[in-house]
Design an enzyme around this catalytic site. Structure first.
Site, PDB file in Angstrom:
ATOM      1  N   LYS A 264     -16.700  13.775   0.992  1.00 52.84           N
ATOM      2  CA  LYS A 264     -16.854  15.087   0.562  1.00 52.84           C
ATOM      3  C   LYS A 264     -15.594  15.828   0.188  1.00 52.84           C
ATOM      4  O   LYS A 264     -14.556  15.479   0.501  1.00 52.84           O
ATOM      5  CB  LYS A 264     -17.571  15.747   1.789  1.00 52.84           C
ATOM      6  N   ARG A 338     -29.606   9.524   7.260  1.00 50.78           N
ATOM      7  CA  ARG A 338     -31.057   8.836   7.282  1.00 50.78           C
ATOM      8  C   ARG A 338     -30.908   7.372   7.860  1.00 50.78           C
ATOM      9  O   ARG A 338     -31.682   6.894   8.259  1.00 50.78           O
ATOM     10  CB  ARG A 338     -31.368   8.869   5.703  1.00 50.78           C
TER      11      ARG A 338
HETATM   12  N1  BES Z   1     -24.801  16.433   6.652  1.00 54.07           N
HETATM   13  C1  BES Z   1     -24.966  16.250   5.328  1.00 54.07           C
HETATM   14  C2  BES Z   1     -25.894  17.620   5.036  1.00 54.07           C
HETATM   15  C3  BES Z   1     -25.355  18.797   5.125  1.00 54.07           C
HETATM   16  C4  BES Z   1     -24.841  19.494   4.157  1.00 54.07           C
HETATM   17  C5  BES Z   1     -25.636  19.553   6.219  1.00 54.07           C
HETATM   18  C6  BES Z   1     -24.589  21.091   4.433  1.00 54.07           C
HETATM   19  C7  BES Z   1     -25.161  20.608   6.927  1.00 54.07           C
HETATM   20  C8  BES Z   1     -24.622  21.462   5.502  1.00 54.07           C
HETATM   21  C9  BES Z   1     -25.481  14.851   4.721  1.00 54.07           C
HETATM   22  O1  BES Z   1     -25.123  13.890   5.678  1.00 54.07           O
HETATM   23  C10 BES Z   1     -25.171  14.872   3.594  1.00 54.07           C
HETATM   24  O2  BES Z   1     -23.986  14.473   3.179  1.00 54.07           O
HETATM   25  N2  BES Z   1     -25.981  14.695   2.580  1.00 54.07           N
HETATM   26  C11 BES Z   1     -25.963  14.715   1.397  1.00 54.07           C
HETATM   27  C12 BES Z   1     -27.116  13.729   0.881  1.00 54.07           C
HETATM   28  C13 BES Z   1     -27.006  13.321  -0.475  1.00 54.07           C
HETATM   29  C14 BES Z   1     -25.699  12.263  -0.667  1.00 54.07           C
HETATM   30  C15 BES Z   1     -28.281  12.588  -1.065  1.00 54.07           C
HETATM   31  C16 BES Z   1     -26.094  15.900   0.629  1.00 54.07           C
HETATM   32  O3  BES Z   1     -26.855  16.998   0.773  1.00 54.07           O
HETATM   33  O4  BES Z   1     -25.382  16.271  -0.474  1.00 54.07           O
HETATM   34 MN    MN Z   2     -23.393  13.233   4.605  1.00 56.53          MN
END
Ligand code: BES
Ligand code: MN
Ligand code: ZN
Length: 487
Positions: A264, A338
Site C-alpha cells: 500500500k 478474502r
Molecule cells: N483492508 C483493506 C480494505 C480497507 C481499506 C479497509 C480502507 C479499511 C479502509 C483490504 O484488505 C484491501 O486492501 N482491499 C483492497 C482490495 C483490492 C486490492 C481488490 C482495496 O480495497 O483496495
Molecule cells: Mn488489503
C-alpha cells in the site's frame, strides 16, 4: 462510569439535567426546577434560542440551587430509544471534561428511553488515554458518575443489566481496534479472547501447525511474510438448547495490513491497524452475549494474521490451496481479507453446521465509495437472514444496506491457472467482487457478509462514540442473535 438509578426528586448533588420537547415546552421536572430557580431556566432557554430540538443543550450555571442543564428531546410524540441516545450522547459531550463530576438526569421519559440516555452517555464517554502522558487536568474527563431518575427504578435496573453487557462488549472491541499493531497482533489478540473463558465462553486458539494440518493454505499464505504467528480463534457460547444449531459469527482479523508485496502507499497506512475490526466486533459480541447469558448457541471464529512483505512473503501470481480444496491465484496480496475468510468460513460451516453464518470484515475501500462512512454493506444468499440483520441494525442505529450478488462479477474471478484469482484485474464493483469471492467458500449455508470498512473507525465523533473505533457490529450482532435465536 458509576451509573445509578433513583426516583424523581431534588438531586442532592451533581449537575441536574432536565428536558423540554420541541417547541421548547418544559417537562414536569424542568418546570419544577424552573420554578425553584425563579424562572432562570425558561429565561436561559429563550436567550439561547432553545427550540427543544433533539440533543440541543443549554447550560445554566451559577444558579443559587446549583448548575442545571436543559436538553431538547425532540418531538413529544416521537421520543424513542435511539432518540434517547442522541440526548445522552449530546449531554455527555458537553460536560465530559467540564469539571462537573456527576450528572443527574431528570427527564420525564419512560424507563426504557432513560436507559438508552445513560447507555449513550457511557458509550460516548469512552476514552483511550493509556498512551497519553501529557494530558492536562482540564483535558481529562471529570464526569465519573451518572444518576438517572425514573418512575420505575426496579424496571430500569433490570434493563441496565443488558446495557452493561453491551457497554462491556463495545468497550472490549474499541480497545482491540484502537491498540496499535505493535501491541495487538495475532497472539495478543487471541490472549484477550482467552480472557473470555471466565465468562463461560469456550476458547480454542489454533496455531500454524494446526492450521497447516487443516489445509488452510489461503489464510496461512497471508501471514507468510510476517514474523508473527497466524492464529485462528474459535469461541463458543452455549446458552441455548444442547442440540440447537449455532449462529456462527466470523471475523476478518488482519492485525496490520501493509498490502504485502502489493504494498500500500505510505500515506494513511496507519489506518490498517484497524483492519481487524471485523474480528474485534465478533469478539465484543461474544463478550456481550456471554455477559448477559444469552439463551442461544453462538460460535465466533476469528482469522488473525498480519499481512507483511518480507523475503518469505507470498508473491503476486502465487497459487495457494484453501481448506475447501479450491486453488487461488493470488494476483494481489492486498486483497488478503478474502483469503483469510475463505478458510475461516469453510472451517466454520464444516465444523459447526450453523443455522446462519455471518462474517464481518473491513474488506474493501470500495464500500466507502458506495455507501460512505455511516452505512455498512450487506451481501447475502438469503432474504430472511438479510432482513433480520437489517432490522437488527435499524434497532440499534447501525445501518446496513444490502447490495446485490452478481454472477458476471463472479465469473470475472475465474483464473487461467487455478480455480480462481483473488481479484478481477479491474476496479468495477469492487465490494461485490469481494462478496462473490467469499461466496465461493460458502457451501449451501445461509450466509451474510458485512463489509464494515467504512464504519469500523470514524474520523469524527458522533453522539454514541468519540473519534476513532466505533465498535460497529457488537450491538447489531447482539440484537440479531436475540431476534433469531432467543424467541
Ligand atoms: N483492508 C483493506 C480494505 C480497507 C481499506 C479497509 C480502507 C479499511 C479502509 C483490504 O484488505 C484491501 O486492501 N482491499 C483492497 C482490495 C483490492 C486490492 C481488490 C482495496 O480495497 O483496495
Ligand atoms: Mn488489503
Ligand atoms: Zn485488509
Amino acid at each position: 462510569m458509576d451509573v445509578r438509578f433513583s426516583g424523581f426528586g431534588p438531586a442532592k448533588d451533581g449537575l441536574l439535567i432536565v428536558g423540554a420537547t420541541e417547541g421548547g415546552k418544559l417537562l414536569p421536572q424542568a418546570e419544577a426546577a424552573d420554578k425553584a430557580s425563579g424562572g432562570a431556566i425558561s429565561a436561559a432557554a429563550k436567550r439561547n434560542r432553545f427550540t427543544g430540538a433533539k440533543g440541543q443543550v443549554v447550560d445554566i450555571a451559577g444558579l443559587a440551587g446549583g448548575r442545571v442543564a436543559l436538553v431538547g428531546l425532540g418531538k413529544a410524540d416521537a421520543i424513542d430509544a435511539l432518540g434517547g441516545e442522541v440526548v445522552g450522547g449530546s449531554v455527555i459531550t458537553r460536560f465530559l471534561v467540564s469539571g462537573e463530576t456527576k450528572l443527574v438526569f431528570a427527564l420525564d421519559v419512560s424507563a426504557e428511553v432513560a436507559g438508552h440516555v445513560a447507555l449513550a452517555a457511557v458509550l460516548r464517554a469512552y476514552r483511550f488515554d493509556k498512551y497519553r502522558t501529557k494530558l492536562k487536568t482540564e483535558q481529562k474527563p471529570s464526569v465519573t458518575a451518572i444518576e438517572v431518575q425514573t418512575a420505575d427504578v426496579a424496571g430500569l435496573k433490570k434493563l441496565w443489566k443488558a446495557h452493561e453487557a453491551t457497554i462491556d462488549g463495545v468497550t472490549f472491541t474499541r480497545d482491540l481496534v484502537t491498540e496499535p499493531a505493535n501491541i495487538i497482533y495475532p497472539q495478543t489478540f487471541a490472549d484477550r479472547c482467552v480472557a473470555l473463558k471466565k465468562l463461560g465462553v469456550t476458547v480454542e486458539v489454533l496455531g500454524e501447525k494446526e492450521l497447516t494440518k487443516l489445509g488452510m493454505g489461503a489464510l496461512l499464505g497471508v501471514g507468510q511474510g510476517s514474523r508473527k504467528e497466524t492464529k485462528l480463534v474459535v469461541m463458543q457460547w452455549k446458552g441455548g438448547a444442547a442440540k440447537e444449531a449455532p449462529i456462527a459469527l466470523v471475523g476478518k482479523g488482519v492485525t496490520f495490513d501493509t498490502g504485502g508485496i502489493s504494498l500500500k502507499p505510505g500515506d494513511g497506512m496507519w489506518d490498517m491497524k484497524w483492519d481487524m475490526g471485523g474480528a474485534g466486533a465478533v469478539a465484543g459480541a461474544m463478550m456481550t452475549l456471554a455477559t448477559r447469558k444469552a439463551k442461544a448457541n453462538v460460535v465466533g471464529v476469528l482469522g488473525l494474521v498480519e499481512n507483511m512483505p518480507d523475503g518469505d512473503a507470498q508473491r503476486p501470481g502465487d497459487i495457494v490451496t484453501s481448506m475447501s480444496g479450491q486453488t487461488i491465484e493470488v494476483w494481489n496480496t492486498d486483497a488478503e481479507g478474502r483469503l483469510v475468510l475463505a478458510d475461516a468460513l469453510w472451517y466454520t460451516q464444516d465444523r459447526f453446521k450453523p443455522k446462519y453464518m455471518v462474517n464481518l470484515a473491513t474488506l474493501t475501500g470500495a464500500i466507502m465509495i458506495s455507501l460512505g462512512t455511516d452505512i455498512a454493506g450487506l451481501f447475502s444468499n438469503d432474504d430472511t437472514l438479510s432482513a433480520a440483520l437489517t432490522e437488527a441494525g435499524k434497532g440499534v442505529g447501525e445501518e446496513l444496506w444490502r447490495l446485490p450478488l452478481s454472477e458476471t462479477l463472479d465469473r470475472a474471478l475465474d483464473s487461467a491457472c487455478a480455480d480462481m484469482k483473488n481479484i478481477t484485474g479491474n476496479r468495477f464493483g469492487g465490494s461485490i467482487v469481494g462478496a462473490m469471492f467469499l461466496q465461493r467458500f460458502v457451501n449451501g449455508t445461509k450466509w451474510a457478509h458485512l463489509d464494515i470498512a467504512g464504519v469500523a473507525w470514524s474520523g469524527k465523533a458522533r453522539h454514541i462514540h468519540p473519534e476513532g473505533a466505533t465498535g460497529f457490529g457488537v450491538r447489531l450482532l447482539d440484537r440479531f442473535v436475540k431476534s433469531v435465536a432467543e424467541g
